[in-house]
Design a protein around this motif. Structure first.
Motif, PDB file in Angstrom:
ATOM      1  N   VAL A  57      -5.464  10.437  14.453  1.00  0.00           N
ATOM      2  CA  VAL A  57      -4.218   9.668  14.510  1.00  0.00           C
ATOM      3  C   VAL A  57      -3.059  10.415  13.850  1.00  0.00           C
ATOM      4  CG1 VAL A  57      -5.403   7.446  14.588  1.00  0.00           C
ATOM      5  CG2 VAL A  57      -4.788   8.430  12.384  1.00  0.00           C
ATOM      6  N   GLN A  58      -3.269  11.694  13.550  1.00  0.00           N
ATOM      7  CA  GLN A  58      -2.234  12.436  12.823  1.00  0.00           C
ATOM      8  C   GLN A  58      -0.896  12.485  13.560  1.00  0.00           C
ATOM      9  OE1 GLN A  58      -3.206  16.513  11.904  1.00  0.00           O
ATOM     10  NE2 GLN A  58      -1.643  16.661  10.312  1.00  0.00           N
ATOM     11  N   PRO A  59      -0.861  12.727  14.878  1.00  0.00           N
ATOM     12  CA  PRO A  59       0.449  12.749  15.561  1.00  0.00           C
ATOM     13  C   PRO A  59       1.218  11.423  15.402  1.00  0.00           C
ATOM     14  CG  PRO A  59      -1.227  13.730  16.953  1.00  0.00           C
ATOM     15  CD  PRO A  59      -1.957  13.108  15.802  1.00  0.00           C
ATOM     16  N   LEU A  60       0.502  10.311  15.484  1.00  0.00           N
ATOM     17  CA  LEU A  60       1.162   9.013  15.310  1.00  0.00           C
ATOM     18  C   LEU A  60       1.609   8.835  13.866  1.00  0.00           C
ATOM     19  CD1 LEU A  60       2.019   6.261  16.393  1.00  0.00           C
ATOM     20  CD2 LEU A  60      -0.323   5.444  16.014  1.00  0.00           C
ATOM     21  N   GLN A  61       0.791   9.271  12.910  1.00  0.00           N
ATOM     22  CA  GLN A  61       1.177   9.187  11.503  1.00  0.00           C
ATOM     23  C   GLN A  61       2.462   9.965  11.241  1.00  0.00           C
ATOM     24  OE1 GLN A  61      -2.396  10.696   9.595  1.00  0.00           O
ATOM     25  NE2 GLN A  61      -2.781   8.706   8.628  1.00  0.00           N
ATOM     26  N   VAL A  62       2.531  11.159  11.768  1.00  0.00           N
ATOM     27  CA  VAL A  62       3.715  12.008  11.560  1.00  0.00           C
ATOM     28  C   VAL A  62       4.944  11.357  12.174  1.00  0.00           C
ATOM     29  CG1 VAL A  62       4.768  14.229  12.114  1.00  0.00           C
ATOM     30  CG2 VAL A  62       2.361  14.112  11.380  1.00  0.00           C
ATOM     31  N   TRP A  63       4.774  10.809  13.356  1.00  0.00           N
ATOM     32  CA  TRP A  63       5.913  10.169  14.040  1.00  0.00           C
ATOM     33  C   TRP A  63       6.437   8.993  13.219  1.00  0.00           C
ATOM     34  CZ3 TRP A  63       6.272   5.351  16.855  1.00  0.00           C
ATOM     35  CH2 TRP A  63       7.433   5.234  17.626  1.00  0.00           C
ATOM     36  N   LEU A  64       5.547   8.147  12.743  1.00  0.00           N
ATOM     37  CA  LEU A  64       5.957   7.001  11.939  1.00  0.00           C
ATOM     38  C   LEU A  64       6.588   7.446  10.628  1.00  0.00           C
ATOM     39  CD1 LEU A  64       2.887   4.636  12.500  1.00  0.00           C
ATOM     40  CD2 LEU A  64       5.205   4.297  13.366  1.00  0.00           C
ATOM     41  N   ARG A  65       6.014   8.490   9.989  1.00  0.00           N
ATOM     42  CA  ARG A  65       6.567   8.975   8.730  1.00  0.00           C
ATOM     43  C   ARG A  65       7.976   9.527   8.932  1.00  0.00           C
ATOM     44  NH1 ARG A  65       3.096  12.790   7.688  1.00  0.00           N
ATOM     45  NH2 ARG A  65       1.547  11.380   6.807  1.00  0.00           N
ATOM     46  N   ASP A  66       8.173  10.247  10.045  1.00  0.00           N
ATOM     47  CA  ASP A  66       9.504  10.800  10.325  1.00  0.00           C
ATOM     48  C   ASP A  66      10.526   9.681  10.555  1.00  0.00           C
ATOM     49  OD1 ASP A  66       8.482  13.321  10.076  1.00  0.00           O
ATOM     50  OD2 ASP A  66       8.324  13.707  12.237  1.00  0.00           O
ATOM     51  N   LEU A  67      10.101   8.633  11.260  1.00  0.00           N
ATOM     52  CA  LEU A  67      11.005   7.500  11.461  1.00  0.00           C
ATOM     53  C   LEU A  67      11.390   6.878  10.124  1.00  0.00           C
ATOM     54  CD1 LEU A  67       9.511   5.535  14.511  1.00  0.00           C
ATOM     55  CD2 LEU A  67      11.556   6.951  14.473  1.00  0.00           C
ATOM     56  N   ALA A  68      10.407   6.730   9.261  1.00  0.00           N
ATOM     57  CA  ALA A  68      10.669   6.090   7.974  1.00  0.00           C
ATOM     58  C   ALA A  68      11.594   6.932   7.110  1.00  0.00           C
ATOM     59  CB  ALA A  68       9.344   5.836   7.247  1.00  0.00           C
ATOM     60  N   ASP A  71       0.853  -1.190   0.000  1.00  0.00           N
ATOM     61  CA  ASP A  71       0.000   0.000   0.000  1.00  0.00           C
ATOM     62  C   ASP A  71       0.889   1.240   0.000  1.00  0.00           C
ATOM     63  OD1 ASP A  71      -1.779   2.081   0.591  1.00  0.00           O
ATOM     64  OD2 ASP A  71      -3.055   0.770   1.797  1.00  0.00           O
ATOM     65  N   PRO A  72       0.746   2.096  -1.008  1.00  0.00           N
ATOM     66  CA  PRO A  72       1.581   3.309  -1.054  1.00  0.00           C
ATOM     67  C   PRO A  72       1.311   4.282   0.079  1.00  0.00           C
ATOM     68  CG  PRO A  72      -0.055   3.314  -2.812  1.00  0.00           C
ATOM     69  CD  PRO A  72      -0.117   1.968  -2.192  1.00  0.00           C
ATOM     70  N   SER A  73       0.205   4.079   0.829  1.00  0.00           N
ATOM     71  CA  SER A  73      -0.054   4.934   1.986  1.00  0.00           C
ATOM     72  C   SER A  73       0.934   4.683   3.120  1.00  0.00           C
ATOM     73  CB  SER A  73      -1.479   4.701   2.497  1.00  0.00           C
ATOM     74  OG  SER A  73      -2.442   5.004   1.524  1.00  0.00           O
ATOM     75  N   VAL A  74       1.574   3.523   3.103  1.00  0.00           N
ATOM     76  CA  VAL A  74       2.584   3.203   4.118  1.00  0.00           C
ATOM     77  C   VAL A  74       3.907   3.792   3.651  1.00  0.00           C
ATOM     78  CG1 VAL A  74       3.766   1.364   5.361  1.00  0.00           C
ATOM     79  CG2 VAL A  74       1.372   1.068   4.685  1.00  0.00           C
ATOM     80  N   PRO A  75       4.571   4.597   4.476  1.00  0.00           N
ATOM     81  CA  PRO A  75       5.838   5.190   4.044  1.00  0.00           C
ATOM     82  C   PRO A  75       6.911   4.142   3.811  1.00  0.00           C
ATOM     83  CG  PRO A  75       5.485   5.615   6.370  1.00  0.00           C
ATOM     84  CD  PRO A  75       4.215   4.996   5.852  1.00  0.00           C
ATOM     85  N   GLN A  76       7.725   4.352   2.795  1.00  0.00           N
ATOM     86  CA  GLN A  76       8.813   3.425   2.519  1.00  0.00           C
ATOM     87  C   GLN A  76       9.813   3.451   3.668  1.00  0.00           C
ATOM     88  OE1 GLN A  76      10.663   4.056  -1.272  1.00  0.00           O
ATOM     89  NE2 GLN A  76      12.035   2.297  -1.085  1.00  0.00           N
ATOM     90  N   GLY A  77      10.257   2.261   4.074  1.00  0.00           N
ATOM     91  CA  GLY A  77      11.218   2.156   5.169  1.00  0.00           C
ATOM     92  C   GLY A  77      10.620   1.674   6.468  1.00  0.00           C
ATOM     93  N   ILE A  78       9.282   1.515   6.491  1.00  0.00           N
ATOM     94  CA  ILE A  78       8.636   1.005   7.705  1.00  0.00           C
ATOM     95  C   ILE A  78       7.441   0.161   7.287  1.00  0.00           C
ATOM     96  CG2 ILE A  78       6.980   2.906   8.104  1.00  0.00           C
ATOM     97  CD1 ILE A  78       7.813   2.725  11.106  1.00  0.00           C
ATOM     98  N   ALA A  79       7.138  -0.875   8.034  1.00  0.00           N
ATOM     99  CA  ALA A  79       5.992  -1.737   7.759  1.00  0.00           C
ATOM    100  C   ALA A  79       5.163  -1.855   9.020  1.00  0.00           C
ATOM    101  CB  ALA A  79       6.453  -3.111   7.296  1.00  0.00           C
ATOM    102  N   LEU A  80       3.841  -1.936   8.836  1.00  0.00           N
ATOM    103  CA  LEU A  80       2.917  -2.081   9.961  1.00  0.00           C
ATOM    104  C   LEU A  80       2.357  -3.494   9.971  1.00  0.00           C
ATOM    105  CD1 LEU A  80       0.869   1.238   9.628  1.00  0.00           C
ATOM    106  CD2 LEU A  80       2.751   0.771  11.207  1.00  0.00           C
TER     107      LEU A  80
END
Length: 619
Positions: A308-319, A192-201
Motif C-alpha cells: 500500500v506504499q503508493p497510496l500511503q505516499v499519495w495521502l501523505r503528500d496531500l496532507a 493515531d500518530p501514524s495518520v499524517p496531520q491534515g487528513i483523517a481516514l
C-alpha cells in the motif's frame, strides 16, 4: 505512515461533555445538535453560510405527504440533502482549513478494513469473513487534529466514542469493535500518530451491505467526504451499486482514489486497463488508481507494508500540502453545492406537484359541496318545499277556501279575522315552523350526503386522494350533522322572528298584530321565502301560488310591500349563508386530510436552487 506495534483499546463510554455528563441519543438529522464554530470572517462567506442555513431549515420543513409517482425518491432526496448540509457542506464552509476527511468505502468483502490497517501499519479496525464486519464507522486522525472531530463539527447526528492505542498486539480479526455491535449511530474516534496531520481516514460500512442501516450510514459518510478512497476487487469492480455511488461522486466533483484490491499478478494489466476505461467513460478519468496485488496476510492479518506504499505516499503528500488540501476542499465543496442546487430544484418540482395535486383534490371537494349548496338554494326558491307536510300545515293555519275568498274581497275584514285567529290559535303557526324545519333539514341532509359521496368517488379515482382516504368511508354525512342542520334551521327561524319583531317596532297601528301574531307572521314570511313556483306543475301551481299570496298579502297589510320584499330577501340570504356554513363544516372531513397550503414553498426552494448555483460558481 510507518508500521507500529500498537493495538486499539475500546472504551464503551462515548466522548463526554466538559461536565462529564453521559451522551444522549442523537436527535433526527434536521434537529441535530451542532457545535457553533466561529463563523467565516468575510461578508461573502457570512452571506453564504446564512443562505445554506436557510436552505437547511426550509428543506427540513418540506413535507411531501401525497402519494404521487416518485414521491418516495423525493422524500429520500430531501432527507439526504438535509443530512449533507449538516454533515458536510455547512461544516466545511465554516472551516475550509479543517483536515480533509478521506472516507474509505466500497463493496462487501473488498478489503476496506484490511487496507485501513495497512495504511496505519497496525490493526485498528476489525477485518475478517463475517459480514458485515464494519458496523461502527471508525475515524482515524492525527492526535493534533482531535479538536476538529471530537465536537459536532462534522456528522453531528453521530455520537462519539473514543478509542485508545496500546502496545499489546492483537490480530485484525479481533481488533476494533465487535462484529455484533449494534451502535451504528456512533462514530469511533482514534487518535493515531501514524495518520499524517491534515487528513483523517474513515473506515465506512459496506455500500452494498445486507443491513439497511449499514447501507444508509455508508451513504451518509460518503456524502460527508472531502475525498473518497473507493476499494473494489478484481472480480467486483464492475458491480452496479458502487458504480452508482461513484457516479454520484463524479457529480459532486469529489476527488476519488480507486483501490483495486486482491489482483492476481497475471491479471493486473488487463483488469487495470479495463477499469481505467470504465472510469474514463463515466467521467472519472482523473481518479487515481492504486493496485494491491493478491497476497497472503501475516499472523496479525496485515498486508505487506510495501503493498500500500503508493497510496500511503499519495495521502501523505496531500496532507503535507496545505494549499493543495484547501483546493481539494473547495473543489469538493463547490461540486457538492452545485449538485445540491440540482437536488433542491428537483425537490421544488416535487413540492410544486404536491401543491397542484392538493389543489385539485381541494377543488374536487369544494366543487361538490358548492354544487350541493346551489341545489339547496334552488330547492328554497322553486316552491318545492311548499309540498307535502308544509303545505298541509299552512292550510290548516289559514283555514278553508272561504278564507281565500274573504282575502280577495276585503283585506280590511281579513285583518280582523286573522287577528282573532292569531290570538286564539298560536299552535298551528308553530306546526308550520316544525314542518318547514323537517322539510328543509331533509333537503340539506340529502344534498350534503350527495356531496360527500361525490367527493369520496372523485378522491378515490386519484392515487393521492385514495391514499389520504385509505379505508375510511367519508361518503354520506358525518355523525352529528343532522343535529347541526336542525339547530341551524331553528336558529334561522328564530332570527326570522327577530326580523319581524324589529320591523314592527315602529308601526304603532300594528302593535296588536305583533303582540298576538309573531309566530303567525313568521310562518307567513317563511312561506314567502319559499314561494317561487318554478318547480311545480299542474294543480300544485295554483295551490302553492295561492298559499304564497295569502302569506304575502298578510305581510304587506302589516308592513307594506317594500318591507316584505326586503324581509324576504334578508331571510333568504341568512338561510343560504347558514347552509353554506353547514356544508363548509361538513367538507372539513375531506379538507383536513390535505397538507396545509399557502406556504409558497415551491417558489422559495426554486429561488434557493438558483442562489446555490450562483454560490457554487463564485466559491
Amino acid at each position: 505512515m510507518p508500521g507500529r506495534d500498537r493495538h486499539l483499546n475500546w472504551h464503551d463510554d462515548a466522548v463526554t461533555s466538559s461536565d462529564g455528563s453521559p451522551p444522549q441519543p442523537p436527535p433526527p438529522p434536521h434537529r441535530a445538535p451542532r457545535s457553533q464554530p466561529a463563523r467565516p470572517a468575510n461578508q461573502d462567506a457570512l452571506a453564504a453560510v446564512e443562505l445554506l442555513e436557510a436552505v437547511r431549515e426550509d428543506l427540513a420543513a418540506v413535507s411531501l405527504p401525497l402519494a404521487l409517482p416518485g414521491v418516495a425518491q423525493s422524500r429520500t432526496e430531501v432527507r439526504n440533502s438535509v443530512a449533507q448540509l449538516e454533515d458536510y457542506i455547512l461544516p466545511r464552509y465554516r472551516s475550509l482549513d479543517a483536515p480533509l476527511l478521506a472516507v474509505v468505502g466500497g463493496s462487501t468483502g473488498a478489503g476496506k478494513s484490511t487496507l485501513v490497517n495497512a495504511l496505519v501499519g497496525h490493526p485498528v479496525t476489525r477485518s475478517g469473513a463475517i459480514r458485515p464486519t464494519t458496523r461502527q464507522p471508525i475515524l482515524l486522525h492525527h492526535p493534533a487534529d482531535a479538536g476538529w472531530f471530537e465536537g459536532q463539527r462534522v456528522l453531528p447526528t453521530l455520537s462519539r466514542i473514543r478509542g485508545t492505542l496500546s502496545t499489546e498486539p492483537l490480530p485484525a480479526s479481533r481488533a476494533g469493535a465487535t462484529p455484533d455491535a449494534e451502535a451504528i449511530s456512533s462514530l469511533v474516534l482514534v487518535a493515531d500518530p501514524s495518520v499524517p496531520q491534515g487528513i483523517a481516514l474513515l473506515d465506512a460500512p459496506d455500500v452494498d451491505s445486507i443491513s439497511d442501516d449499514n447501507r444508509r450510514l455508508a451513504g451518509q459518510l460518503l456524502a460527508a467526504a472531502d475525498l473518497w478512497v473507493f476499494v473494489t476487487t478484481a472480480n467486483r469492480y464492475a458491480d452496479a451499486v458502487p458504480w452508482k455511488l461513484l457516479l454520484n461522486a463524479s457529480s459532486r466533483d469529489i476527488m476519488v482514489a480507486v483501490v483495486l484490491d486482491r489482483v492476481p499478478a497475471e491479471a493486473e494489466a488487463e483488469v487495470s486497463a479495463d477499469l481505467r476505461g470504465l472510469l474514463q467513460k463515466e467521467g472519472l478519468g482523473e481518479a487515481r488508481l492504486f493496485v494491491v496485488r493478491e497476497t497472503d496476510l501475516d499472523g496479525l492479518g496485515m498486508l505487506p507494508p510495501d503493498s500500500v506504499q503508493p497510496l500511503q505516499v499519495w495521502l501523505r503528500d496531500l496532507a503535507a500540502d496545505a494549499a493543495g488540501r484547501s483546493e481539494i476542499a473547495r473543489r469538493t465543496l463547490n461540486g457538492t453545492v452545485k449538485a445540491l442546487a440540482a437536488k433542491v430544484s428537483a425537490v421544488a418540482a416535487a413540492v410544486r406537484e404536491q401543491e397542484r395535486a392538493a389543489a385539485s383534490l381541494r377543488a374536487d371537494a369544494e366543487g361538490a359541496y358548492r354544487d350541493a349548496a346551489a341545489r339547496i338554494l334552488d330547492a328554497t326558491k322553486d316552491g318545492a318545499l311548499l309540498r307535502g307536510e308544509v303545505l298541509a300545515r299552512w292550510q290548516d293555519f289559514v283555514g278553508t277556501g272561504e278564507f281565500f275568498r274573504a282575502l280577495e274581497q276585503n283585506i280590511g275584514r281579513l285583518r280582523d279575522r286573522l287577528g282573532a285567529f292569531f290570538r286564539g290559535e298560536p299552535t298551528p303557526a308553530v306546526r308550520v315552523e316544525v314542518a318547514i324545519e323537517t322539510g328543509l333539514q331533509a333537503v340539506i341532509l340529502d344534498e350534503a350526503a350527495n356531496a360527500g359521496e361525490d367527493t369520496d368517488q372523485r378522491w378515490r379515482s386519484d392515487p393521492a386522494g385514495r391514499a389520504l382516504l385509505a379505508a375510511d368511508d367519508l361518503s354520506g354525512t358525518a355523525p352529528g350533522f343532522a343535529d347541526a342542520a336542525a339547530a341551524e334551521i331553528r336558529a334561522w327561524q328564530a332570527g326570522l322572528l327577530e326580523l319581524i319583531r324589529t320591523e314592527g317596532q315602529g308601526k304603532r297601528t300594528q302593535a296588536r298584530w305583533l303582540s298576538f301574531g309573531i309566530n303567525g307572521l313568521g310562518a307567513a314570511l317563511m312561506i314567502v321565502v319559499f314561494s317561487m313556483t318554478a318547480g311545480l306543475t299542474g294543480l300544485e301551481i295554483g295551490v302553492a301560488g295561492g298559499t304564497a299570496v295569502v302569506g304575502q298579502r298578510l305581510l304587506e297589510a302589516v308592513f307594506g310591500e317594500d318591507a316584505v320584499r326586503r324581509l324576504a330577501q334578508t331571510a333568504r340570504d341568512d338561510l343560504h349563508a347558514r347552509c353554506r356554513l353547514l356544508l363548509a363544516a361538513e367538507q372539513r372531513k375531506f379538507l383536513d386530510r390535505l397538507p396545509p397550503g399557502g406556504t409558497d414553498a415551491s417558489h422559495t426552494l426554486a429561488d434557493y436552487s438558483s442562489n446555490l448555483a450562483r454560490l457554487a460558481e463564485r466559491t
